[in-house]
Design an enzyme around this catalytic site. Structure first.
Site, PDB file in Angstrom:
ATOM      1  N   CYS A   1       0.820  -1.209   0.000  1.00 46.99           N
ATOM      2  CA  CYS A   1       0.000   0.000   0.000  1.00 46.99           C
ATOM      3  C   CYS A   1       0.861   1.270   0.000  1.00 46.99           C
ATOM      4  CB  CYS A   1      -0.971  -0.044   1.184  1.00 46.99           C
ATOM      5  SG  CYS A   1      -2.394   1.038   1.030  1.00 46.99           S
ATOM      6  N   HIS A   2       0.733   2.115   1.029  1.00 44.90           N
ATOM      7  CA  HIS A   2       1.491   3.356   1.125  1.00 44.90           C
ATOM      8  C   HIS A   2       2.896   3.148   1.693  1.00 44.90           C
ATOM      9  CE1 HIS A   2      -2.503   5.148   0.617  1.00 44.90           C
ATOM     10  NE2 HIS A   2      -1.889   6.258   0.289  1.00 44.90           N
TER      11      HIS A   2
END
Length: 194
Positions: free
Chosen positions: A119-120
């Site tokens: 993800c991030h």
């Protein structure tokens, strides 16, 4: 995610994995891989900047609080076979500005030891200066950031580029967990001990 199949296929006894996170980590992106790795026998240490408990983020509200095993100051990256960086906007934004976190991440990428990023979490790799020329995926919102840092970005559920394994989002956790367990099982190289 059912971890029974993973534990039958992969033996991770003797493997140590560092999880680097802070407040606002995406809860499923930390807890699900940790469950998968532990089910296969890996030892997990949750490392936070100050060694304090941290709180997850679950969908659109604060989630559970988890304890830290070590602070960044007390953690030695050479003691681990792999690093897990969960996502979460707040988590990644905080870690990417933390010098000790960047250095910890850089050690794994340079060693090279495995780095598992979802993800991030890729934002931390950008600020650690370790992604230029690498192939990876991430949450779509940071794809341009990764490309600008020199990444060949792919929109796939899991991408492996040597020691770097990345995924996009919680939807990809089954594929991500399978790939990280398989990679560690295949490596089985001892880490140093202090």
């Amino acid at each position: 995610m059912n971890t029974d199949n993973l534990s039958k296929r992969y033996d991770l006894q003797g493997i140590r994995v560092a999880v680097l996170a802070t407040d606002g980590f995406e809860q499923s992106e930390l807890m699900t891989p940790v469950d998968a790795l532990e089910s296969c026998g890996a030892r997990i240490d949750v490392i936070t900047p100050e060694g304090e408990p941290i709180r997850g983020w679950e969908e659109d509200e604060w989630g559970q609080i988890i304890s830290a095993d070590l602070s960044l100051e007390d953690a030695a990256p050479e003691d681990y076979h792999a690093l897990l960086l969960p996502g979460g906007v707040l988590n990644s934004d905080a870690l990417r500005t933390h010098a000790a976190a960047r250095e910890f991440v850089k050690f794994f990428m340079d060693a090279p030891k495995f780095a598992f990023v979802i993800c991030h979490g890729g934002q931390v790799l950008i600020d650690a200066g370790v992604v230029k020329g690498r192939t990876m995926t991430s949450y779509k919102a940071i794809a341009t950031d990764l490309k600008n840092a020199g990444v060949k970005w792919k929109d796939e559920e899991v991408v492996q580029d040597e020691n770097l394994i990345s995924s996009r989002s919680p939807d990809d956790l089954p594929a991500f967990c399978t790939r990280i367990c398989a990679a560690l099982h295949a490596s089985k190289q001892p880490a140093s001990t202090r």
